[in-house]
Design an enzyme around this catalytic site. Structure first.
Site, PDB file in Angstrom:
ATOM      1  N   LYS A 169       3.670 -10.417 -10.509  1.00 51.96           N
ATOM      2  CA  LYS A 169       4.037  -9.135  -9.835  1.00 51.96           C
ATOM      3  C   LYS A 169       4.839  -8.105 -10.760  1.00 51.96           C
ATOM      4  O   LYS A 169       5.347  -8.596 -11.821  1.00 51.96           O
ATOM      5  CB  LYS A 169       5.055  -9.133  -8.522  1.00 51.96           C
ATOM      6  CG  LYS A 169       6.346  -9.772  -8.686  1.00 51.96           C
ATOM      7  CD  LYS A 169       6.718 -10.226  -7.254  1.00 51.96           C
ATOM      8  CE  LYS A 169       8.305 -10.359  -7.485  1.00 51.96           C
ATOM      9  NZ  LYS A 169       9.058 -10.603  -6.265  1.00 51.96           N
ATOM     10  N   HIS A 170       4.409  -6.718 -10.951  1.00 55.60           N
ATOM     11  CA  HIS A 170       3.711  -6.273  -9.594  1.00 55.60           C
ATOM     12  C   HIS A 170       2.346  -5.608 -10.241  1.00 55.60           C
ATOM     13  O   HIS A 170       2.485  -4.670 -11.223  1.00 55.60           O
ATOM     14  CB  HIS A 170       4.413  -5.192  -8.991  1.00 55.60           C
ATOM     15  CG  HIS A 170       5.928  -5.700  -8.488  1.00 55.60           C
ATOM     16  ND1 HIS A 170       7.007  -5.664  -9.206  1.00 55.60           N
ATOM     17  CD2 HIS A 170       6.093  -6.092  -7.422  1.00 55.60           C
ATOM     18  CE1 HIS A 170       7.996  -6.072  -8.651  1.00 55.60           C
ATOM     19  NE2 HIS A 170       7.606  -6.349  -7.345  1.00 55.60           N
TER      20      HIS A 170
ATOM     21  N   HIS B 184       8.632   3.300  -6.290  1.00 53.63           N
ATOM     22  CA  HIS B 184       7.502   3.476  -5.430  1.00 53.63           C
ATOM     23  C   HIS B 184       6.975   4.720  -5.806  1.00 53.63           C
ATOM     24  O   HIS B 184       5.841   5.430  -5.084  1.00 53.63           O
ATOM     25  CB  HIS B 184       7.802   3.669  -4.093  1.00 53.63           C
ATOM     26  CG  HIS B 184       8.008   2.190  -3.106  1.00 53.63           C
ATOM     27  ND1 HIS B 184       7.754   1.828  -2.047  1.00 53.63           N
ATOM     28  CD2 HIS B 184       8.661   1.213  -3.681  1.00 53.63           C
ATOM     29  CE1 HIS B 184       7.932   0.866  -1.779  1.00 53.63           C
ATOM     30  NE2 HIS B 184       8.553   0.384  -2.778  1.00 53.63           N
TER      31      HIS B 184
ATOM     32  N   ASP C  65       2.257  -7.171  -1.666  1.00 54.14           N
ATOM     33  CA  ASP C  65       3.676  -6.652  -1.734  1.00 54.14           C
ATOM     34  C   ASP C  65       4.040  -6.484  -0.269  1.00 54.14           C
ATOM     35  O   ASP C  65       3.222  -6.030   0.540  1.00 54.14           O
ATOM     36  CB  ASP C  65       3.973  -5.708  -2.476  1.00 54.14           C
ATOM     37  CG  ASP C  65       5.619  -5.883  -3.017  1.00 54.14           C
ATOM     38  OD1 ASP C  65       6.538  -6.530  -2.575  1.00 54.14           O
ATOM     39  OD2 ASP C  65       6.102  -5.233  -4.047  1.00 54.14           O
TER      40      ASP C  65
END
Length: 799
Positions: free
Chosen positions: A211-212, A225, A291
């Site tokens: 990840k990610h 984000h 996720d």
């Protein structure tokens, strides 16, 4: 083993059949509802659902668990890692949940149990290892593989099948809160250590999850984000290589999508990345898991779907196999989408095949499946784990600066030593945001730390029993209260030496100064700590600045005013002992910086991988991004000299290999372990290339007075890059190879000439530079007798 066609045994339970045969047999028996159920998950929440995942409280379901299991279940989420449960309680809980899953579905198919394992098994009482940024500072792939194997063994013994680690995001901006979770800013280093971690975890039979994927750490303004504006070349040359390496050389069986969007396309909706690149080009056959909540976020945050049902359709078409941590957008919504003809059932079948294959590989379909009988008695913080945690911590600590030789401090000293700063007395400041005491126990203060973690101050008292140690926190990491600073400064003024411990306390979503959702506006030390540093330095007492942090902070204002400086990247449960050992000389520091240490808090260096225009440009701009300490930098208590660099050829084919031998010498009187770093430069190319880029590294143990050579087998593929036409190419031309102790002007250099036609290279290219060590030998003369030179065929030049 059950024999083929044994009476009464379903073909998919027959262990004598091939995995493929078993998968197809079971798939043929499943209804559409049962297929889709294998793509979902359930998170059995505690009475406190908030805190460990973004917007977690918005998605808590009120549906009875039994009703959610009627058609089966793909994953059980964090049975051990959601609340403080002992190993026995966790095993009992997992056992009862698996029994409920098995009994509730028609065919008795168990679920895959997954947990977080970023700094070890994230559960109550388990060893909290150093953060990944500290792993990276070791530059030690073998050690990280051993650590991961131990983590995997603990997970598997507890009945856990999949670990959500490692993080392979390449750092692009140090302000991002999750820098501590990464393996640094160089794609080669991230890939090598990431693959090592994967090998260790997978060797224990636990599925590693990369990840990610991809680009998460390159968000605008380093906000969690946030959107990513990144060119295809940077994506191909910086962001993606670690994932390639960990898949091909590590053997990872799962990938987790990034929350972010790349140039407007959310990764969870990108068939180009998840199907075209990952599966068709790279040949990945494992599972892609979402996720947490990433699929409903496609509707609520990205706006590429009208509702959660539409988000589920978008995600499945893009290539996400399993929805974590709970079934929100798949399940009944996805069944309805298929029945309405909006989603092809063949896509469901593809994903279900992958999930079933993993369940078979994990032994879940070998009847009868049970959680291991001894899972109740797993020792999660035993001597093996502590020894590994100590080794990683000791090898990760970086001695940044020691101009007057103040360090090491004599263990027998009787000096008056002021131990100042918020990171000296609080053991939580040694741990990352995914270590259980910071990740979960902040919400359960009655449980304390959950395991013994001595503070730095306690370890210093043991390390220096004859010294007069006096303590003053001076300030808190997070708070704005500076009232304790005068008393701390007064204590320093009365002392012979000040040890000043500053840095981070990790947490989640604003609950710390480092960690997920704890992004920084600039690179000043958090809270009132800059004022504390200034007050202590103003006393004139020799001061050793020790930064215990999850990201690099700007130290340019202090560099020439401290007696010494040390960097530790959240070194875990044994971090206090490791730091005390480095300060006393019991441990000879050998950590190296996997990220630069900035000079200015406001001028972000944006990592060392810069073309000429990204470096200092006098006469063009007044802003200087030169760091205080370069990538790869780190000192030792024994001086190590770089003696010679030799290549085995002056020319190398564009599809060939060149051997580069670097000779180093320990000119001191104590053992050392040097991290020899090999860099490459491509001065003329189709596109602007980094001024230097790491292509190989090796830890080289050196006894006093000994010389040793390390030979790197460098494939020409290491010089490949994404050209103007967005195809990866190795071109003929001159490559400069340089070796040294950091990326800052490596002292030994040699040019080689790549010859032949340009070679287009794809996923099959060589991704690693093997290194082999020669036997050490006695130095033939004094230091002054051996010039620092490199030699290559037909050429000799001073370094």
């Amino acid at each position: 083993m059950t024999s083929v066609n044994a009476p009464g045994v379903a073909a998919w339970r027959d262990t004598a059949r091939t995995v493929g045969e078993r998968v197809e047999s079971l798939l043929a028996e499943l209804t559409l509802e049962e297929k889709v159920a294998q793509l979902g998950s359930a998170w059995v929440q505690t009475d406190d659902p908030g805190g460990v995942a973004p917007l977690q409280d918005r998605f808590v379901t009120q549906e009875r668990l039994e009703d959610r299991l009627a058609h089966g279940l793909g994953h059980l989420t964090r049975v051990y890692g959601t609340a403080p449960v002992t190993p026995a309680e966790g095993a009992g809980r997992l056992r009862s949940l698996q029994r409920l899953v098995i009994d509730s579905n028609r065919l008795g198919i168990p679920a895959i149990a997954h947990e977080e394992c970023l700094t070890g098994f994230a559960t109550y009482g388990a060893t909290a290892y150093p953060t990944p940024l500290a792993w990276a500072a070791t530059f030690d792939s073998e050690l990280i593989e051993r650590m991961a194997a131990a983590i995997g063994a603990d997970l598997r013994a507890a009945g856990v099948h999949q670990g959500l680690s490692p993080v392979l995001d390449v750092v692009r901006d140090y302000r991002w809160g999750r820098v501590e979770e990464t393996l640094g800013e160089d794609p080669y280093l991230v890939g090598q250590l990431g693959a090592a971690y994967v090998r260790g975890l997978e060797s224990a039979g636990v599925i590693a999850t990369l990840k990610h994927f991809a680009g998460y750490a390159a968000s605008r303004a380093a906000r969690n984000h946030a959107p990513v504006s990144i060119g295809p070349r940077e994506l191909a040359d910086v962001i993606l290589p670690p994932f390639e390496t960990a898949l091909r050389e590590g053997g990872a069986r799962s990938v987790m999508n990034s929350y972010t969007d790349l140039d407007g396309v959310p990764v969870g909706a990108s068939a180009h990345l998840l199907r075209g690149l990952l599966r068709e080009e790279w040949g990945f056959e494992g599972t892609v898991v979402s996720d947490y909540w990433a699929i409903p976020f496609l509707a609520s945050m990205h706006g590429v779907a009208e509702d959660v049902a539409g988000a589920g359709a978008v995600a499945l078409r893009a290539g996400i196999d399993v929805e974590l941590p709970e079934t929100v957008a798949y399940g009944g919504h996805l069944v309805a989408q298929v029945r309405a003809g909006l989603v092809d059932e063949a896509l469901v079948d593809e994903s279900v095949r992958r999930v079933l294959r993993q369940k078979i590989e994990l032994g879940l379909l070998d009847a009868p499946y049970t959680v291991p009988d001894d899972a109740d008695r797993v020792a999660l913080d035993g001597p093996r784990n502590r020894a590994l945690a100590r080794s990683v911590a000791e090898r990760s600590i970086v001695l940044l600066h020691n101009p007057a030789g103040v360090l090491p401090i004599d263990p027998g000293t009787t000096a008056r030593i002021a131990v100042v700063g918020p990171c000296a007395g609080d053991p939580r400041t040694l741990l990352g945001c995914y270590a259980f005491p910071n990740h979960v126990l902040d919400r359960y203060p009655e449980h304390g730390m959950g395991l013994p973690i001595p503070s730095v101050g306690e370890c210093l008292a043991a390390e220096f029993p004859g010294a007069e140690l006096r303590h003053a926190a001076g300030a808190d990491v997070l708070g704005g209260d500076a009232s304790g600073i005068p008393a701390a400064a007064a204590l320093a003024a009365e002392s012979d030496l000040a040890l000043l411990f500053v840095g981070d306390r990790a947490g989640l979503f604003g609950g710390g100064s480092s960690g997920e959702g704890c992004d920084a506006a600039d690179l000043r030390l958090p809270g009132p700590q800059p004022e504390l540093v200034e007050a202590v330095l103003a006393t004139g007492t020799p001061t050793v600045l020790v930064v215990v942090s999850g990201r690099p902070y700007a130290l340019g204002a202090y560099k020439d005013r401290v007696a010494a400086a040390v960097q530790a990247f959240l070194p875990g449960v044994e971090g206090g002992s490791a730091l005390a050992g480095v300060l006393s000389g019991r441990v000879n520091p050998s950590g190296r910086l996997p990220v630069q240490i900035p000079a200015s808090p406001a001028i972000n260096p944006s990592t060392y991988l810069q073309p000429p225009l990204g470096r200092r440009a006098d006469g063009i701009t007044v802003l200087d991004p030169t760091p205080a300490f370069a990538f790869g930098h780190g000192l030792s208590y024994a001086p190590v000299e770089y003696v010679a660099l030799a290549t085995d050829r002056a020319e190398c084919a564009t599809d060939g290999v060149v051997e580069v031998t670097v000779t180093v010498r320990n000119a001191g009187d104590r053992p050392a372990e040097e991290v020899v770093q090999l860099y490459a430069s491509d001065p003329v190319a189709q596109v602007a290339r980094p001024a230097v880029q790491l292509v190989g590294f090796a830890r080289v143990p050196l006894e006093p007075g000994r010389t040793r050579a390390v030979t790197f087998e460098v494939p020409a593929d290491a010089f490949s890059y994404t050209g103007v036409d967005l195809r990866r190419v190795v071109e003929p031309g001159t490559i400069t190879l340089a070796a040294g102790p950091s990326a800052d002007e490596p002292p030994l250099r040699a040019d080689i000439r790549l010859t032949g036609e340009p070679v287009a290279v794809g996923h099959a290219r060589r991704l690693s530079t093997p290194a082999r060590l020669a036997q050490s030998r006695v130095c033939p003369g004094a230091s002054a007798d051996l010039p620092r030179v490199y030699r290559s065929p037909g050429e000799t030049s001073s370094a």
